[in-house]
Design an enzyme around this catalytic site. Structure first.
Site, PDB file in Angstrom:
ATOM      1  N   SER A   9     -16.562  27.862  16.887  1.00 22.42           N
ATOM      2  CA  SER A   9     -16.340  27.074  15.469  1.00 22.42           C
ATOM      3  C   SER A   9     -15.875  28.286  14.429  1.00 22.42           C
ATOM      4  O   SER A   9     -16.806  29.157  14.307  1.00 22.42           O
ATOM      5  CB  SER A   9     -17.697  26.668  15.296  1.00 22.42           C
ATOM      6  N   GLU A  46     -18.019  30.383   9.736  1.00 25.90           N
ATOM      7  CA  GLU A  46     -19.237  30.823  10.704  1.00 25.90           C
ATOM      8  C   GLU A  46     -18.801  32.156  11.537  1.00 25.90           C
ATOM      9  O   GLU A  46     -19.574  32.856  11.602  1.00 25.90           O
ATOM     10  CB  GLU A  46     -19.533  29.614  11.583  1.00 25.90           C
ATOM     11  N   ARG A  98     -27.459  28.963  11.410  1.00 19.73           N
ATOM     12  CA  ARG A  98     -26.822  29.998  11.542  1.00 19.73           C
ATOM     13  C   ARG A  98     -27.000  31.221  10.578  1.00 19.73           C
ATOM     14  O   ARG A  98     -26.013  31.734  10.154  1.00 19.73           O
ATOM     15  CB  ARG A  98     -25.085  29.455  11.276  1.00 19.73           C
TER      16      ARG A  98
HETATM   17  C1  LIG Z   1     -16.093  28.893  23.490  1.00 20.98           C
HETATM   18  C2  LIG Z   1     -16.937  29.184  22.307  1.00 20.98           C
HETATM   19  C3  LIG Z   1     -17.943  28.197  22.215  1.00 20.98           C
HETATM   20  C4  LIG Z   1     -18.979  28.623  21.388  1.00 20.98           C
HETATM   21  N1  LIG Z   1     -19.931  27.740  20.908  1.00 20.98           N
HETATM   22  C5  LIG Z   1     -20.874  27.998  20.311  1.00 20.98           C
HETATM   23  C6  LIG Z   1     -21.882  27.127  20.012  1.00 20.98           C
HETATM   24  O1  LIG Z   1     -22.077  26.072  20.666  1.00 20.98           O
HETATM   25  N2  LIG Z   1     -23.221  27.618  19.069  1.00 20.98           N
HETATM   26  C7  LIG Z   1     -22.968  28.753  18.367  1.00 20.98           C
HETATM   27  O2  LIG Z   1     -24.109  29.061  17.786  1.00 20.98           O
HETATM   28  N3  LIG Z   1     -22.207  29.685  18.850  1.00 20.98           N
HETATM   29  C8  LIG Z   1     -21.132  29.343  19.800  1.00 20.98           C
HETATM   30  N4  LIG Z   1     -20.057  30.098  19.941  1.00 20.98           N
HETATM   31  C9  LIG Z   1     -20.031  31.379  18.954  1.00 20.98           C
HETATM   32  C10 LIG Z   1     -20.495  32.719  19.693  1.00 20.98           C
HETATM   33  O3  LIG Z   1     -20.557  32.886  21.122  1.00 20.98           O
HETATM   34  C11 LIG Z   1     -22.063  32.883  19.365  1.00 20.98           C
HETATM   35  O4  LIG Z   1     -21.900  33.097  17.822  1.00 20.98           O
HETATM   36  C12 LIG Z   1     -22.580  34.142  19.721  1.00 20.98           C
HETATM   37  O5  LIG Z   1     -23.919  34.226  19.220  1.00 20.98           O
HETATM   38  C13 LIG Z   1     -22.018  35.572  19.542  1.00 20.98           C
HETATM   39  O6  LIG Z   1     -22.481  36.354  20.347  1.00 20.98           O
HETATM   40  P1  LIG Z   1     -21.703  37.607  20.644  1.00 20.98           P
HETATM   41  O7  LIG Z   1     -22.431  38.538  21.421  1.00 20.98           O
HETATM   42  O8  LIG Z   1     -20.405  37.111  21.361  1.00 20.98           O
HETATM   43  O9  LIG Z   1     -21.651  38.542  19.201  1.00 20.98           O
HETATM   44  P2  LIG Z   1     -20.244  39.116  18.497  1.00 20.98           P
HETATM   45  O10 LIG Z   1     -19.149  38.137  18.246  1.00 20.98           O
HETATM   46  O11 LIG Z   1     -20.161  40.445  19.334  1.00 20.98           O
HETATM   47  O12 LIG Z   1     -20.953  39.388  17.069  1.00 20.98           O
HETATM   48  C14 LIG Z   1     -21.121  38.481  16.355  1.00 20.98           C
HETATM   49  C15 LIG Z   1     -22.084  39.108  15.162  1.00 20.98           C
HETATM   50  O13 LIG Z   1     -23.552  39.405  15.743  1.00 20.98           O
HETATM   51  C16 LIG Z   1     -23.669  40.861  15.384  1.00 20.98           C
HETATM   52  N5  LIG Z   1     -24.300  41.269  16.627  1.00 20.98           N
HETATM   53  C17 LIG Z   1     -24.193  41.071  17.894  1.00 20.98           C
HETATM   54  N6  LIG Z   1     -25.062  41.599  18.570  1.00 20.98           N
HETATM   55  C18 LIG Z   1     -26.315  42.055  17.662  1.00 20.98           C
HETATM   56  C19 LIG Z   1     -27.344  42.776  17.817  1.00 20.98           C
HETATM   57  N7  LIG Z   1     -27.882  43.233  19.118  1.00 20.98           N
HETATM   58  N8  LIG Z   1     -28.049  42.992  16.820  1.00 20.98           N
HETATM   59  C20 LIG Z   1     -27.685  42.680  15.538  1.00 20.98           C
HETATM   60  N9  LIG Z   1     -26.339  41.972  15.327  1.00 20.98           N
HETATM   61  C21 LIG Z   1     -25.602  41.755  16.489  1.00 20.98           C
HETATM   62  C22 LIG Z   1     -22.498  41.430  15.410  1.00 20.98           C
HETATM   63  O14 LIG Z   1     -22.555  42.740  14.639  1.00 20.98           O
HETATM   64  C23 LIG Z   1     -21.457  40.289  14.609  1.00 20.98           C
HETATM   65  O15 LIG Z   1     -21.771  40.327  13.145  1.00 20.98           O
HETATM   66  C24 LIG Z   1     -18.779  29.756  20.581  1.00 20.98           C
HETATM   67  C25 LIG Z   1     -17.817  30.652  20.878  1.00 20.98           C
HETATM   68  C26 LIG Z   1     -16.910  30.418  21.660  1.00 20.98           C
HETATM   69  C27 LIG Z   1     -15.805  31.422  21.946  1.00 20.98           C
END
Ligand SMILES: Cc1cc2nc3c(=O)[nH]c(=O)nc-3n(C[C@H](O)[C@H](O)[C@H](O)COP(=O)(O)OP(=O)(O)OC[C@H]3O[C@@H](n4cnc5c(N)ncnc54)[C@H](O)[C@@H]3O)c2cc1C
Length: 280
Positions: free
Chosen positions: A204, A274, A157
């Protein structure tokens, strides 16, 4: 690009908390991202908002979305070009269509490809970087560069991208042949039964400390089910926080403080968030 002034951000976080941003900028070409980053003081790149807690006040922040950068292209020989605004679900569907294998263990993660790359998201023993060959970024000097996976560092992570606040524009993935549909269906069902998907949440809340599971530590500390306002430590999955309606940003901050304190008292272990918390 499109710019929306004084934009309501509640719907941009899966926790359904968020106030009004100075502006929301929808990027349509990668060069616009450079222009925006150069011309704004306080920016935040939002993907699908599935990991981000947004303050519920007026914010002097320019939010940037790359959701319109959503090209997916098969380059042949198991190599696929993916822009960061692509929904991870759509990438899974694409690999199924092309019979490519590598990301099955991650199926069901609701983020964007950029969000997953940023934090080296993963599940069930696999991480997104396992299948990446190269990434295209905007670096700290606002230059667009391509970096081979072998020339950057990633851990659990955590990535160089995160450390240096780079922005991910796209990536080239390298897959094996043979999509495992059964595994995807099995793991998606597991998620549906183990995660509180019917409630706004951010996945998480805490990273797993080495050799430990945050969920188990939270149960042992007696804080599963604990409530602050409308925010609750999930009874379905104790490492998830659920918004039961009208939870406030301050409720999330307080419940995190309590969970960390109780876990520290019980086990001596310091949990680390996280989720990404935009500071108030
Ligand atoms: C129900 C549920 C289950 C989940 N299960 C998992 C799992 O099993 N494993 C896991 O790892 N995560 C899990 N997550 C967490 C989440 O989905 C991941 O962390 C995912 O990668 C976040 O992506 P996002 O586009 O929603 O990011 P956001 O929440 O929009 O952003 C998260 C971070 O990433 C940065 N970011 C976003 N896009 C970019 C980009 N293009 N360049 C640079 N930085 C960027 C943002 O600035 C921010 O700091 C879960 C979440 C939920 C709600």
């Amino acid at each position: 690009m499109k710019i929306y002034k004084y934009h309501h951000m509640r719907e941009y976080s899966n926790m359904k908390i968020g106030g009004i941003a100075k502006e929301l900028i929808i990027i349509e070409k990668k060069e616009e991202l450079v222009e925006v980053l150069k011309s704004r003081e306080k920016t935040f790149l939002i993907g699908n908002g599935t990991n981000t807690l947004i303050p519920d006040r007026d914010m002097d922040i320019s939010f940037i979305s790359l959701n319109k950068l959503n090209k997916l292209e098969d380059l042949g020989n198991g190599r696929v070009y993916v822009e960061s605004g692509v929904n991870f679900d759509d990438l899974i569907d694409f690999t199924e269509e092309k019979n490519y294998s590598g990301l099955e263990n991650l199926a069901g993660i609701p983020g964007s490809v950029g969000g997953l790359i940023y934090m080296n998201g993963g599940a069930y023993g696999s991480e997104i970087f396992d299948s990446i060959e190269e990434i295209e970024i905007v670096d700290e000097k606002f230059e667009i560069r391509k970096i081979k996976k072998t020339d950057t560092y990633v851990t659990y992570r955590n990535t160089e991208i995160q450390q240096k606040k780079w922005k991910v524009i796209s990536a080239v993935f390298k897959f094996e042949i043979g999509f495992n549909k059964e595994k995807v269906l099995e793991l998606k069902e597991k998620r549906e039964t183990r995660h509180p998907l019917n409630m706004p949440n951010l996945g998480s809340t805490f990273k797993n400390p080495e050799g430990q599971f945050s969920a188990k530590l939270i149960i042992a500390a007696g804080v599963q089910g604990h409530k602050v306002g409308d925010m609750q430590v999930s009874n379905t999955h104790p490492n998830f926080l659920e918004n039961h309606g009208d939870a406030k940003y301050s409720d999330v901050i307080e419940i995190i403080r309590i969970v960390k304190k109780k876990v520290k008292l019980d086990s001596g272990i310091e949990l680390e968030e996280e989720i990404v918390i935009i500071e108030d």
